[in-house]
Each structure stands twice: as C-alpha cells, then as structure tokens.
Design an enzyme around this catalytic site. Structure first.
Site, PDB file in Angstrom:
ATOM      1  N   HIS A  13      37.652  35.028  31.626  1.00 38.01           N
ATOM      2  CA  HIS A  13      38.581  34.216  30.837  1.00 38.01           C
ATOM      3  C   HIS A  13      39.576  33.580  31.794  1.00 38.01           C
ATOM      4  CE1 HIS A  13      37.928  37.315  27.359  1.00 38.01           C
ATOM      5  NE2 HIS A  13      36.831  36.668  27.704  1.00 38.01           N
ATOM      6  N   ARG A  39      40.055  36.116  18.467  1.00 39.25           N
ATOM      7  CA  ARG A  39      39.337  35.970  19.724  1.00 39.25           C
ATOM      8  C   ARG A  39      37.953  35.375  19.552  1.00 39.25           C
ATOM      9  NH1 ARG A  39      41.565  40.017  23.593  1.00 39.25           N
ATOM     10  NH2 ARG A  39      43.563  40.489  22.661  1.00 39.25           N
ATOM     11  N   GLU A  91      44.118  30.353  26.863  1.00 42.98           N
ATOM     12  CA  GLU A  91      43.062  31.204  27.421  1.00 42.98           C
ATOM     13  C   GLU A  91      41.709  30.593  27.062  1.00 42.98           C
ATOM     14  OE1 GLU A  91      42.017  34.832  25.373  1.00 42.98           O
ATOM     15  OE2 GLU A  91      41.686  35.893  27.243  1.00 42.98           O
ATOM     16  N   GLU A 150      40.622  36.705  34.224  1.00 43.65           N
ATOM     17  CA  GLU A 150      40.341  38.104  33.854  1.00 43.65           C
ATOM     18  C   GLU A 150      38.926  38.399  34.323  1.00 43.65           C
ATOM     19  OE1 GLU A 150      41.328  38.811  29.652  1.00 43.65           O
ATOM     20  OE2 GLU A 150      42.501  36.987  29.807  1.00 43.65           O
ATOM     21  N   GLU A 191      35.922  48.287  30.710  1.00 52.14           N
ATOM     22  CA  GLU A 191      35.676  47.306  29.649  1.00 52.14           C
ATOM     23  C   GLU A 191      34.807  47.938  28.562  1.00 52.14           C
ATOM     24  OE1 GLU A 191      36.018  44.805  27.847  1.00 52.14           O
ATOM     25  OE2 GLU A 191      37.681  43.824  28.861  1.00 52.14           O
ATOM     26  N   GLU A 243      35.691  40.372  34.921  1.00 50.05           N
ATOM     27  CA  GLU A 243      34.871  41.504  34.459  1.00 50.05           C
ATOM     28  C   GLU A 243      33.625  41.625  35.330  1.00 50.05           C
ATOM     29  OE1 GLU A 243      36.188  41.287  29.757  1.00 50.05           O
ATOM     30  OE2 GLU A 243      34.282  40.384  30.317  1.00 50.05           O
ATOM     31  N   ARG A 283      37.889  30.982  27.069  1.00 55.53           N
ATOM     32  CA  ARG A 283      37.141  32.242  27.116  1.00 55.53           C
ATOM     33  C   ARG A 283      35.678  32.122  27.547  1.00 55.53           C
ATOM     34  NH1 ARG A 283      39.473  36.591  24.575  1.00 55.53           N
ATOM     35  NH2 ARG A 283      37.480  37.414  23.840  1.00 55.53           N
ATOM     36  N   ASP A 342      26.399  23.329  61.222  1.00 60.73           N
ATOM     37  CA  ASP A 342      25.299  22.530  60.691  1.00 60.73           C
ATOM     38  C   ASP A 342      25.278  22.655  59.171  1.00 60.73           C
ATOM     39  OD1 ASP A 342      22.935  21.489  59.903  1.00 60.73           O
ATOM     40  OD2 ASP A 342      21.661  22.855  61.048  1.00 60.73           O
TER      41      ASP A 342
HETATM   42  N1  ATP Z   1      51.913  31.100  32.535  1.00 61.62           N
HETATM   43  C1  ATP Z   1      50.738  31.598  32.887  1.00 61.62           C
HETATM   44  N2  ATP Z   1      49.776  30.760  33.352  1.00 61.62           N
HETATM   45  C2  ATP Z   1      48.558  31.197  33.703  1.00 61.62           C
HETATM   46  N3  ATP Z   1      48.202  32.485  33.629  1.00 61.62           N
HETATM   47  C3  ATP Z   1      49.122  33.364  33.189  1.00 61.62           C
HETATM   48  C4  ATP Z   1      50.422  32.966  32.789  1.00 61.62           C
HETATM   49  N4  ATP Z   1      51.105  34.076  32.398  1.00 61.62           N
HETATM   50  C5  ATP Z   1      50.259  35.128  32.554  1.00 61.62           C
HETATM   51  N5  ATP Z   1      49.064  34.702  33.034  1.00 61.62           N
HETATM   52  C6  ATP Z   1      47.887  35.492  33.420  1.00 61.62           C
HETATM   53  O1  ATP Z   1      47.059  35.757  32.306  1.00 61.62           O
HETATM   54  C7  ATP Z   1      46.265  36.907  32.575  1.00 61.62           C
HETATM   55  C8  ATP Z   1      46.482  37.835  31.401  1.00 61.62           C
HETATM   56  O2  ATP Z   1      45.479  38.691  31.269  1.00 61.62           O
HETATM   57  P1  ATP Z   1      45.455  39.728  30.084  1.00 61.62           P
HETATM   58  O3  ATP Z   1      44.342  40.663  30.376  1.00 61.62           O
HETATM   59  O4  ATP Z   1      46.792  40.291  29.818  1.00 61.62           O
HETATM   60  O5  ATP Z   1      45.103  38.782  28.875  1.00 61.62           O
HETATM   61  P2  ATP Z   1      44.465  39.011  27.470  1.00 61.62           P
HETATM   62  O6  ATP Z   1      43.633  37.818  27.182  1.00 61.62           O
HETATM   63  O7  ATP Z   1      45.566  39.269  26.512  1.00 61.62           O
HETATM   64  O8  ATP Z   1      43.517  40.260  27.598  1.00 61.62           O
HETATM   65  P3  ATP Z   1      42.084  40.559  26.931  1.00 61.62           P
HETATM   66  O9  ATP Z   1      41.364  39.268  26.685  1.00 61.62           O
HETATM   67  O10 ATP Z   1      41.361  41.406  27.960  1.00 61.62           O
HETATM   68  O11 ATP Z   1      42.380  41.271  25.695  1.00 61.62           O
HETATM   69  C9  ATP Z   1      46.790  37.504  33.887  1.00 61.62           C
HETATM   70  O12 ATP Z   1      46.010  37.108  34.975  1.00 61.62           O
HETATM   71  C10 ATP Z   1      48.192  36.868  33.967  1.00 61.62           C
HETATM   72  O13 ATP Z   1      48.749  36.811  35.274  1.00 61.62           O
HETATM   73  N1  GLU Z   2      33.314  40.779  27.868  1.00 68.53           N
HETATM   74  C1  GLU Z   2      33.736  39.775  26.905  1.00 68.53           C
HETATM   75  C2  GLU Z   2      35.244  39.710  26.771  1.00 68.53           C
HETATM   76  C3  GLU Z   2      35.945  40.963  26.375  1.00 68.53           C
HETATM   77  C4  GLU Z   2      37.466  40.741  26.291  1.00 68.53           C
HETATM   78  O1  GLU Z   2      37.952  40.138  25.308  1.00 68.53           O
HETATM   79  O2  GLU Z   2      38.147  41.100  27.254  1.00 68.53           O
HETATM   80  C5  GLU Z   2      33.180  38.401  27.300  1.00 68.53           C
HETATM   81  O3  GLU Z   2      32.066  38.292  27.598  1.00 68.53           O
HETATM   82  O4  GLU Z   2      33.843  37.403  27.320  1.00 68.53           O
HETATM   83 MG    MG Z   3      41.294  37.631  27.712  1.00 69.24          MG
HETATM   84 MG    MG Z   4      38.188  41.678  29.252  1.00 64.22          MG
END
Ligand code: ATP
Ligand code: GLU
Ligand code: MG
Ligand code: MG
Length: 440
Positions: A241, A312, A329, A128, A185, A130, A331, A50
């Site tokens: 992220h 960042r 990435e 990523e 973290e 958290e 964010r 349902d």
């Molecule tokens: N080609 C890709 N496409 C999509 N995701 C990918 C690719 N290559 C790697 N990743 C993914 O990206 C993520 C990387 O996370 P990681 O924590 O290393 O990133 P970061 O942004 O450098 O870290 P932080 O923001 O915590 O400093 C992992 O889930 C990884 O599998």
């Molecule tokens: N916790 C932070 C990110 C920290 C990091 O760069 O991994 C956020 O709110 O996005």
């Molecule tokens: Mg990240």
């Molecule tokens: Mg993080």
C-alpha cells in the site's frame, strides 16, 4: 554527504568494497562493486559500465553508460561479507553524452518530482511492505513451508520468522530507517515492516534497499523472503500500500480543516487523477502475471476502482488521521513493482488530476465486495484489469502514464511484459492437468 566525507568514512571504517547500485526497468537491483582505489573516480561520475546486458536499457551498439553516484545515499552495511566491510551508493544512470539516461528508472522519478516541484509540491510516500518467509530445503532452495500458523498481529512463540523479522528491523534501523511498525500479517508466514514516510525519491531508494536487506537477513536465518505478490492460492497475497501526500510550503497540502472530510481540493483532484489512470497504472504498480492473482475478492486486496474514507474494500482509502498525516492510501501496488516507476506514475496521475481539476466520483462507504454487479453498475464502479495483458492494453491507451514513463521505458516495458505474458499463456499449468488429465 560530500564526496570527501564519503572517502573519510570509508577509510575510518575499513570498507573494502563499495557497491554502486541502480535498478533495471523491472525493478531488479543491480550493482557494480568497486574497490576503495576507484572511489574517487566513481564519485566524479566517471565510472562506465556496459548497459547492453541490463533489462530494458540499450542495444549493444550504444552500450556505454555512466554511473553517477548520489552521495546522499552512501551507507555502510551493518553486516560483513567473509569479514569484509561493504558500503553502497545508489546511482543515476547517464548515457554516453553524459545526459540522464532515458531508460533510468531513478531519473524517470526525478522528472516527475521536478514536475511537482514546478507546481510547488513535494511528494511524500510511506509504503506498507508485506512479504512471506519460507523455509529453505536441504538443497538450499526455497520451499512453500512456514512453521508458523500465526495470523494478524499474533505474537507467535519465538520462532525463526519472528526472530528474523526482529533482526531485519534492527538492521534497517542501524541503516537509518525509522521503523514505525513490524507485525505478523494475516496469512501464515506473512509479515509486514513499515517505515516512516519520506520524500518520494528517498522512499523509492529505501524500498529498493529494504527488499535487499530483508532477503539478506532472511538468508542468515535459513529462510527465503519473497516479495512475490501471491505465492499461495487461497490466502492473502502481499501488497505494498502506498500512502501518499503532497506538501506545499512545508505544510500538508491534502489537509483542509474547513472541508467536512478535512481534505483539500487538491487532495480530491489528486484522487480523481489516480482513479482516472488506475487501469493503465496497474501495469506498472502490479507488473507481473502473478500480481493479478492477488487482486481478487476476499483477500483484503482491492478489485474495484473507487475511494472511501472508511472501508478497505476500494482501491483508495483515506486513513483517519488529519493535519500532517493527511494522506491517500493507494492499495493496489504490490511488492514486485519497480519502486521508482510505480512512484513516478502515481505522482504523474495525481498531478494530472490537479492540473485538469478531475473531480473524483462520490466516495463509497459500503463494502463493495458485498454489492451485486447491478448495484456496482448503478454506482458506476468499474474494476481493475483482470490480468497483465488487460493492464498492458490500458497502458497502451493512456498517453499520460506513457509520458510519465518516457518513450524509451514505455516501449521496453511493453515489449518485456508482452513476452512475459506470451510465455505464461504457452505454459501448461498444474491446474490444467488437475482439471483435464483424467477427464478427457
Ligand atoms: N503525510 C503522510 N504522507 C505519506 N505517508 C504518510 C503520511 N503520514 C504517515 N504516512 C505513512 O503511512 C504509513 C502508515 O502505515 P500504517 O500501517 O499505519 O497504515 P494503515 O493503512 O492504517 O495500516 P493497515 O493497512 O496495515 O491496516 C507509514 O509508512 C507512515 O509513515
Ligand atoms: N495483504 C493485503 C493487505 C492487508 C492489509 O490491509 O494490511 C493485500 O494484499 O493488500
Ligand atoms: Mg494499509
Ligand atoms: Mg498490511
């Protein structure tokens, strides 16, 4: 997996119940538990439920829905419930006419994936994740207490938080997740567990499963895991992220060794699309009142709509790795989002950028938080919506993101979230009493 393999595995491992899982439009995991006797019928997609009591699904007069299990998602949980072995299968929701239901978030993501497929792309996503771990009180309810004062990458003396995180990683690994990293973290009690990127649908399923596993294991340690984006004022919130890439003919389509940044034209257009639709998308990627309390300066969460290859502070960062790992990435998504809808709108926005050749503005390699409002204005740097209501207003003006959601989900989402906003604005918050109770 074939249906007969599932039945064989269930028998071999003495599984007693099978949870048929799906999510409502707010991303909350729902399930119907069936016994082994009903598995045949369920695997044939004949099991009805349902839909009228599920958030954002249907009205009572058209409430019959079918669950169509996706056999690839079958898995046996590594833990038992009162000694019973339990398995799960994630389902697509079909309507009474046996068509994919327009209110099913997983089917919505499938539609976006289909659009990418028609352009020759497959989307890969790595989140990523958290979250915070809090103690539960003697009444079993969560508190805001953590007993760790640890920070980024710290190795706390073995405490419940660290033990629980290790258990979570081990359990997830047993369930087929490839865990790439787990670490403490920045904030006390805050953790991150990252698993390897996968195809978009698989990753969305994994995010839904991940949240369930993390909460279950936390409970076994008398802890409460929360994916609430900003549980405590004054310290970092929890983000999710999203690392995104598109593959074409088995190769990363975002990589171009000839480009000075190593990025392809498609990658630039994809970034252009994400930036153009960022405000409307934030209603989906940051879908709660609380989400916008994370998106403020000073806590590593994005505020400004810009992209960078290095720092960042903007909304989009391009991590340094190239070739297969070339990725964007994003964010701002947070841990309260519906992973299916969030992925669908991110893909929709990026594909729109490619289709319409949307060039992104120049990248910003300075810390945007340190710029004056005038400097930001000069560089044309806009900001993300400041609250949920503003985000909903942008969503109401963005036909592309609305199309990505489909009319049914779009309308139900707006109604549910406007109601949430209204209820929030009517509430009298502790902050107001602190400010006004003795002053006036
Ligand atoms: N080609 C890709 N496409 C999509 N995701 C990918 C690719 N290559 C790697 N990743 C993914 O990206 C993520 C990387 O996370 P990681 O924590 O290393 O990133 P970061 O942004 O450098 O870290 P932080 O923001 O915590 O400093 C992992 O889930 C990884 O599998
Ligand atoms: N916790 C932070 C990110 C920290 C990091 O760069 O991994 C956020 O709110 O996005
Ligand atoms: Mg990240
Ligand atoms: Mg993080």
């Amino acid at each position: 997996m074939k249906p007969e393999d599932i039945i064989a595995a269930v028998k071999e491992h003495n599984v007693e119940f099978i949870r048929l899982q799906f999510t409502d439009i707010t991303g909350v995991l729902k399930n119907v538990a069936i016994t082994v006797n009903q598995l045949d019928k369920a695997l044939d997609g004949e099991l009805m439920f349902d839909g009228s009591s599920i958030e954002g699904f249907v009205r009572i007069e058209e409430s019959d829905m079918y669950l169509k299990p996706d056999p690839d998602t079958f898995m046996i949980f590594p833990w038992t419930n009162n000694g019973s072995k339990i398995a799960r299968i994630i389902c697509d929701v079909y309507d009474a006419n046996q068509e994919p239901f327009i209110g099913c978030p997983r089917c919505t993501l499938r539609r976006a994936i289909q659009e990418a497929d028609e352009m020759g792309y497959s989307m890969k996503v790595g989140p990523e994740n958290e979250f915070f771990l809090f103690h539960t009180g003697s009444d079993g309810e969560p508190t805001l207490k953590t007993h760790d004062k640890a920070g980024y990458f710290d190795l706390a003396p073995v405490d419940k938080g660290e033990e629980a995180r290790r258990d979570m990683a081990i359990t997830l690994q047993q369930m087929g997740f490839e865990i790439e990293a787990t670490h403490h973290e920045v904030a006390p009690g805050q953790h991150e567990i990252d698993f390897k990127y996968e195809d978009a649908l698989k990753t969305a399923d994994m995010i839904a499963t991940f949240r369930y596993v993390v909460r279950t294991i936390a409970k076994q340690h008398d802890l409460h895991a929360t994916f609430m984006p900003k549980p405590i004022q004054g310290i970092n919130g929890s983000g999710m992220h999203a690392n995104i890439s598109l593959f074409k003919n088995g190769k990363n389509a975002f990589y171009d060794p000839e480009d000075p940044n190593g990025l392809s034209q498609e990658c630039y257009y994809f970034i252009g699309g994400l930036l153009q639709h960022a405000k409307a998308m934030s209603a989906i990627t940051n879908p709660t009142v609380n989400s916008f309390k994370r998106l403020v300066p000073g806590y590593e969460a994005p505020v400004y709509i810009a992209w960078s290859e290095k720092n960042r502070s903007p909304l989009i960062r391009i991590p340094a790795k190239r070739e297969t790992s070339t990725r964007v990435e994003l964010r701002n998504p947070d841990t309260a989002c519906n992973p299916y809808l969030a992925t669908a709108v991110m893909l929709k926005a990026g594909l729109h950028g490619i289709k319409h050749k949307i060039e992104p503005p120049a990248s910003i390699d300075k810390n945007i938080y340190n710029m004056t409002p005038e400097e930001r204005k000069e560089l044309g740097i806009d900001r993300l919506p400041e609250n949920l209501l503003e985000a909903l207003t942008y969503l109401q003006a963005d036909g592309v993101i609305q199309e990505g959601l489909g009319d049914h989900i779009y309308k139900r989402f707006i109604d549910a979230k406007k109601y949430e906003w209204q209820s929030y604005t009517e509430a009298v918050h502790p902050w107001e009493r602190e400010q006004y109770l003795t002053k006036f």
